[in-house]
Motif scaffolding. Structure first.
Motif, PDB file in Angstrom:
ATOM      1  N   SER A 154      45.883  19.373 -45.098  1.00 43.68           N
ATOM      2  CA  SER A 154      44.873  18.772 -45.984  1.00 43.68           C
ATOM      3  C   SER A 154      44.080  19.845 -46.735  1.00 43.68           C
ATOM      4  N   ARG A 155      44.224  19.854 -48.035  1.00 40.46           N
ATOM      5  CA  ARG A 155      43.430  20.755 -48.885  1.00 40.46           C
ATOM      6  C   ARG A 155      41.946  20.430 -48.737  1.00 40.46           C
ATOM      7  N   THR A 156      41.610  19.155 -48.636  1.00 44.21           N
ATOM      8  CA  THR A 156      40.208  18.747 -48.489  1.00 44.21           C
ATOM      9  C   THR A 156      39.611  19.309 -47.204  1.00 44.21           C
ATOM     10  N   ALA A 157      40.357  19.241 -46.113  1.00 40.44           N
ATOM     11  CA  ALA A 157      39.861  19.785 -44.842  1.00 40.44           C
ATOM     12  C   ALA A 157      39.626  21.288 -44.955  1.00 40.44           C
ATOM     13  N   ILE A 158      40.563  22.008 -45.570  1.00 40.67           N
ATOM     14  CA  ILE A 158      40.397  23.457 -45.759  1.00 40.67           C
ATOM     15  C   ILE A 158      39.168  23.742 -46.615  1.00 40.67           C
ATOM     16  N   ASN A 159      38.993  22.977 -47.679  1.00 45.26           N
ATOM     17  CA  ASN A 159      37.814  23.166 -48.543  1.00 45.26           C
ATOM     18  C   ASN A 159      36.520  22.849 -47.805  1.00 45.26           C
ATOM     19  N   ASN A 160      36.557  21.873 -46.903  1.00 40.10           N
ATOM     20  CA  ASN A 160      35.362  21.549 -46.109  1.00 40.10           C
ATOM     21  C   ASN A 160      34.925  22.759 -45.282  1.00 40.10           C
ATOM     22  N   ILE A 161      35.897  23.473 -44.715  1.00 37.93           N
ATOM     23  CA  ILE A 161      35.566  24.663 -43.924  1.00 37.93           C
ATOM     24  C   ILE A 161      34.972  25.745 -44.828  1.00 37.93           C
ATOM     25  N   LYS A 162      35.591  25.951 -45.991  1.00 40.87           N
ATOM     26  CA  LYS A 162      35.083  26.968 -46.929  1.00 40.87           C
ATOM     27  C   LYS A 162      33.633  26.695 -47.295  1.00 40.87           C
ATOM     28  N   LYS A 163      33.315  25.440 -47.535  1.00 42.03           N
ATOM     29  CA  LYS A 163      31.937  25.080 -47.923  1.00 42.03           C
ATOM     30  C   LYS A 163      30.972  25.250 -46.761  1.00 42.03           C
ATOM     31  N   ARG A 164      31.405  24.838 -45.580  1.00 39.74           N
ATOM     32  CA  ARG A 164      30.515  24.865 -44.422  1.00 39.74           C
ATOM     33  C   ARG A 164      30.331  26.274 -43.877  1.00 39.74           C
ATOM     34  N   VAL A 165      31.398  27.117 -43.984  1.00 42.08           N
ATOM     35  CA  VAL A 165      31.359  28.470 -43.421  1.00 42.08           C
ATOM     36  C   VAL A 165      31.821  29.453 -44.500  1.00 42.08           C
ATOM     37  N   PRO A 166      30.979  29.713 -45.492  1.00 37.44           N
ATOM     38  CA  PRO A 166      31.409  30.548 -46.617  1.00 37.44           C
ATOM     39  C   PRO A 166      31.777  31.978 -46.229  1.00 37.44           C
ATOM     40  N   THR A 167      31.342  32.463 -45.069  1.00 40.16           N
ATOM     41  CA  THR A 167      31.669  33.827 -44.650  1.00 40.16           C
ATOM     42  C   THR A 167      32.992  33.909 -43.887  1.00 40.16           C
ATOM     43  N   PHE A 168      33.654  32.775 -43.668  1.00 44.32           N
ATOM     44  CA  PHE A 168      34.953  32.769 -42.996  1.00 44.32           C
ATOM     45  C   PHE A 168      35.984  33.393 -43.935  1.00 44.32           C
ATOM     46  N   ALA A 169      36.830  34.272 -43.428  1.00 44.08           N
ATOM     47  CA  ALA A 169      37.813  34.971 -44.262  1.00 44.08           C
ATOM     48  C   ALA A 169      38.741  33.963 -44.945  1.00 44.08           C
ATOM     49  N   GLU A 170      38.713  33.958 -46.279  1.00 44.66           N
ATOM     50  CA  GLU A 170      39.484  32.963 -47.030  1.00 44.66           C
ATOM     51  C   GLU A 170      40.985  33.078 -46.767  1.00 44.66           C
ATOM     52  N   ASN A 171      41.482  34.302 -46.586  1.00 46.81           N
ATOM     53  CA  ASN A 171      42.913  34.485 -46.307  1.00 46.81           C
ATOM     54  C   ASN A 171      43.326  33.894 -44.962  1.00 46.81           C
ATOM     55  N   ASN A 172      42.361  33.616 -44.102  1.00 48.69           N
ATOM     56  CA  ASN A 172      42.658  33.055 -42.788  1.00 48.69           C
ATOM     57  C   ASN A 172      42.618  31.531 -42.783  1.00 48.69           C
ATOM     58  N   LEU A 173      42.315  30.939 -43.942  1.00 42.87           N
ATOM     59  CA  LEU A 173      42.323  29.483 -44.099  1.00 42.87           C
ATOM     60  C   LEU A 173      43.601  29.110 -44.835  1.00 42.87           C
ATOM     61  N   ILE A 174      44.564  28.616 -44.097  1.00 40.07           N
ATOM     62  CA  ILE A 174      45.909  28.394 -44.640  1.00 40.07           C
ATOM     63  C   ILE A 174      46.132  26.917 -44.913  1.00 40.07           C
ATOM     64  N   HIS A 175      46.373  26.609 -46.176  1.00 38.42           N
ATOM     65  CA  HIS A 175      46.757  25.251 -46.557  1.00 38.42           C
ATOM     66  C   HIS A 175      48.275  25.201 -46.543  1.00 38.42           C
ATOM     67  N   GLY A 176      48.837  24.493 -45.562  1.00 42.23           N
ATOM     68  CA  GLY A 176      50.288  24.460 -45.469  1.00 42.23           C
ATOM     69  C   GLY A 176      50.776  23.721 -44.249  1.00 42.23           C
ATOM     70  N   ASP A 177      52.084  23.782 -44.064  1.00 39.15           N
ATOM     71  CA  ASP A 177      52.772  23.107 -42.981  1.00 39.15           C
ATOM     72  C   ASP A 177      52.885  24.052 -41.783  1.00 39.15           C
ATOM     73  N   PHE A 178      52.364  23.638 -40.672  1.00 33.30           N
ATOM     74  CA  PHE A 178      52.428  24.412 -39.426  1.00 33.30           C
ATOM     75  C   PHE A 178      53.844  24.901 -39.134  1.00 33.30           C
ATOM     76  N   PHE A 179      54.832  24.065 -39.359  1.00 28.04           N
ATOM     77  CA  PHE A 179      56.207  24.414 -39.006  1.00 28.04           C
ATOM     78  C   PHE A 179      56.803  25.477 -39.924  1.00 28.04           C
ATOM     79  N   ASP A 180      56.122  25.776 -41.027  1.00 30.15           N
ATOM     80  CA  ASP A 180      56.568  26.837 -41.940  1.00 30.15           C
ATOM     81  C   ASP A 180      55.867  28.166 -41.682  1.00 30.15           C
TER      82      ASP A 180
END
Length: 195
Positions: free
Chosen positions: A71-97
């Motif tokens: 979910s792109r929305t879920a990833i964006n929610n984290i970015k908004k709530r925790v702006p100091t979280f490393a953006e490269n560590n927030l992966i929008h994608g399929d776990f199995f990939d």
């Protein structure tokens, strides 16, 4: 069975119909995180959703935490709530990939969100994602729940059967400090990659 694809999960976050989102760190995982001493552990939270566990780890000074979600929305929610979280560590994608390796993977309502037909694939993928002696820890529902939509339940015997093929079971026991909405329906577990 409904189609559990990226659109389905993103819509759940857009419409805020992710009914098993506690709104905070689950108590058993919070206690487990509090027991971790090495702040440099490379940690993954798959199917992280709003990722309160990742936020908590970040607040405690863990510097190598990754989340992945469809979910792109879920990833964006984290970015908004925790702006100091490393953006490269927030992966929008399929776990199995995902093609990385980790010291620890935290399970929090990801397993129960997958079509049960994918459970063996989940176990194999977890094994591939962990370093030798790496650990998978977290919560699994110990109840039947739904058969046609998530969350999908299961039992301790089922979990022991599928995980013991590739992991050493350190423990799998009734969670003693579950959120009130899950009391008596959760197992807390830690398993370890042995080869």
């Amino acid at each position: 069975m409904i189609q559990l694809n990226a659109s389905y999960w993103d819509n759940r976050y857009v419409e805020q119909t992710h009914r098993w989102d506690l709104g905070h760190v689950s108590p058993p995982l919070k206690e487990y995180i509090n027991s971790l001493n090495n702040k440099a552990l490379k940690i993954l939270i798959p199917g992280a959703g709003n990722a309160y566990e990742a936020e908590y780890l970040h607040q405690l000074g863990f510097t190598n935490v990754y989340v992945i979600d469809w979910s792109r929305t879920a990833i964006n929610n984290i970015k908004k709530r925790v702006p100091t979280f490393a953006e490269n560590n927030l992966i929008h994608g399929d776990f199995f990939d995902l093609e990385m390796t980790f010291d620890l993977i935290l399970e929090q309502t990801f397993f129960c969100a997958l079509n049960p037909e994918l459970r063996s694939k989940y176990v194999t993928k977890m094994n591939l994602l962990l370093h030798n002696k790496g650990k998978l820890a977290g919560l699994l529902f110990d109840a039947p729940l739904y058969s046609d939509k998530p969350p999908f339940g299961g039992s301790k015997n089922e979990y022991l059967s599928i995980f013991s093929k590739l992991f050493k079971i350190n423990f799998m026991k009734k969670a003693l400090n579950s959120h009130e909405s899950r009391i008596g329906r959760e197992l807390f577990f830690e398993i370890e990659k042995t080869s």
